[in-house]
Design a protein around this motif. Structure first.
Motif, PDB file in Angstrom:
ATOM      1  N   ARG A 172       0.828  -1.208   0.000  1.00 21.53           N
ATOM      2  CA  ARG A 172       0.000   0.000   0.000  1.00 21.53           C
ATOM      3  C   ARG A 172       0.863   1.260   0.000  1.00 21.53           C
ATOM      4  NH1 ARG A 172      -3.215  -2.572   4.087  1.00 21.53           N
ATOM      5  NH2 ARG A 172      -2.413  -1.045   5.597  1.00 21.53           N
ATOM      6  N   ALA A 173       2.068   1.157   0.572  1.00 19.21           N
ATOM      7  CA  ALA A 173       2.986   2.303   0.604  1.00 19.21           C
ATOM      8  C   ALA A 173       3.765   2.449  -0.697  1.00 19.21           C
ATOM      9  CB  ALA A 173       3.937   2.176   1.780  1.00 19.21           C
ATOM     10  N   GLY A 174       3.527   1.561  -1.656  1.00 16.29           N
ATOM     11  CA  GLY A 174       4.181   1.681  -2.960  1.00 16.29           C
ATOM     12  C   GLY A 174       5.472   0.913  -3.097  1.00 16.29           C
ATOM     13  N   CYS A 175       5.783   0.033  -2.134  1.00 16.36           N
ATOM     14  CA  CYS A 175       7.014  -0.759  -2.238  1.00 16.36           C
ATOM     15  C   CYS A 175       6.844  -1.845  -3.300  1.00 16.36           C
ATOM     16  CB  CYS A 175       7.341  -1.414  -0.899  1.00 16.36           C
ATOM     17  SG  CYS A 175       7.678  -0.252   0.436  1.00 16.36           S
ATOM     18  N   GLU A 176       7.890  -2.043  -4.084  1.00 14.71           N
ATOM     19  CA  GLU A 176       7.871  -3.078  -5.113  1.00 14.71           C
ATOM     20  C   GLU A 176       8.429  -4.376  -4.540  1.00 14.71           C
ATOM     21  OE1 GLU A 176       9.382  -1.968  -9.019  1.00 14.71           O
ATOM     22  OE2 GLU A 176       9.534   0.108  -8.321  1.00 14.71           O
ATOM     23  N   PRO A 177       7.689  -5.495  -4.660  1.00 11.11           N
ATOM     24  CA  PRO A 177       8.210  -6.776  -4.162  1.00 11.11           C
ATOM     25  C   PRO A 177       9.379  -7.252  -4.997  1.00 11.11           C
ATOM     26  CG  PRO A 177       6.168  -7.112  -5.357  1.00 11.11           C
ATOM     27  CD  PRO A 177       6.357  -5.625  -5.252  1.00 11.11           C
ATOM     28  N   LEU A 178      10.301  -7.915  -4.330  1.00  6.55           N
ATOM     29  CA  LEU A 178      11.523  -8.351  -4.997  1.00  6.55           C
ATOM     30  C   LEU A 178      11.967  -9.680  -4.403  1.00  6.55           C
ATOM     31  CD1 LEU A 178      13.814  -7.424  -6.993  1.00  6.55           C
ATOM     32  CD2 LEU A 178      14.980  -6.499  -4.991  1.00  6.55           C
ATOM     33  N   ALA A 179      12.419 -10.594  -5.255  1.00  5.84           N
ATOM     34  CA  ALA A 179      12.967 -11.869  -4.801  1.00  5.84           C
ATOM     35  C   ALA A 179      14.351 -12.061  -5.401  1.00  5.84           C
ATOM     36  CB  ALA A 179      12.053 -13.030  -5.206  1.00  5.84           C
ATOM     37  N   LEU A 180      15.193 -12.792  -4.669  1.00  9.99           N
ATOM     38  CA  LEU A 180      16.542 -13.106  -5.154  1.00  9.99           C
ATOM     39  C   LEU A 180      16.661 -14.611  -5.345  1.00  9.99           C
ATOM     40  CD1 LEU A 180      18.917 -10.806  -3.059  1.00  9.99           C
ATOM     41  CD2 LEU A 180      18.201 -10.516  -5.427  1.00  9.99           C
ATOM     42  N   GLY A 181      16.142 -15.106  -6.442  1.00 10.95           N
ATOM     43  CA  GLY A 181      16.267 -16.519  -6.738  1.00 10.95           C
ATOM     44  C   GLY A 181      15.332 -17.387  -5.915  1.00 10.95           C
TER      45      GLY A 181
END
Length: 246
Positions: free
Chosen positions: A207-216
């Protein structure tokens, strides 16, 4: 490597400079430097001054040369937002994050954080981490000391203004880092605690605009994840590429 010391408050180039007591003690008692030995001083305002140790003891002084405009900052400005981790893990994260070029470290309290800090205890721990950041700059050659922020809740952090994109590391998230567009300015990366972010926290971050990210496909420990992201970002957008940095 010539010993390097942080001397806040401003250096006076081309002068005989009185060393702060902590610096003088470390130079004489820990590093066992002698009169005539070379050293480098920096004050966090950019650049550094090479010098020679003139005297030791309570009035230790060094003869400084001109300020050299040496900068070792990365072109990508990364703030590491690290959920509180137990034991000495936070010490490790702060030290290595500075070595890897983070411009700031922001500790946050998460739902699943094992370490709980508040009040005077939190202030003392932040001061301790700031000294770790100073020592990491002395070791790594940086002339600007990253700030370690006061401990705050994740909700309070997310409610504050965002300077550039914010990425939240979450296992299983879609969106590979290499497909992200390089931001024009600073960015932040949020790293969860030992137990990971809770679903509610991930929703709050979204909701705060953070983009999800994964490392493998592997799940990284909290003390590994942020450092892996920093190294990857420096490789993609920072100053790791190129033979001149090997």
């Amino acid at each position: 490597m010539t010993p390097r010391f942080f001397c806040p408050g401003g250096l006076v180039p081309d002068s005989d400079f009185l060393l702060p007591q902590a610096v003088a003690h470390h130079a004489e008692r820990v590093l066992r430097l002698s009169i005539g030995d070379a050293l480098v001083l920096f004050d966090g305002e950019g650049g550094e001054c090479a010098g020679t140790l003139l005297t030791l003891g309570r009035q230790a002084t060094a003869r400084l040369g001109p300020r050299q405009p040496v900068e070792r900052e990365s072109p990508v400005q990364i703030t590491l937002v690290q959920a509180l981790a137990s034991g000495d893990k936070m010490d490790w994260v702060v030290q290595k994050a500075v070595e890897l070029g983070a411009v700031a470290i922001q500790p946050v309290a998460a739902e699943r954080s094992v370490l709980k800090l508040s009040g005077e205890r939190a202030a003392k721990r932040v001061a301790h981490w700031q000294q770790i950041a100073v020592a990491a700059c002395e070791q790594s050659g940086r002339n600007r000391v990253p700030a370690v922020g006061d401990v705050m809740s994740l909700e309070r952090y997310l409610a504050g203004p965002a300077e550039g994109p914010r990425f939240v590391l979450a296992p299983g998230a879609e969106g590979a880092l290499r497909r992200k567009a390089r931001p024009a300015g600073p960015l932040s990366v949020l790293i969860g605690p030992e137990g990971g972010w809770s679903p509610a926290e991930l929703e709050l971050a979204a909701r705060a605009g953070c983009e999800p990210l994964a490392l493998g496909p592997r799940v990284l420990r909290t003390e590994t994840a942020g450092l892996a992201v920093l190294a990857a970002l420096q490789t993609l957008w920072g100053d790791f590429p190129g033979d001149e940095h090997v």
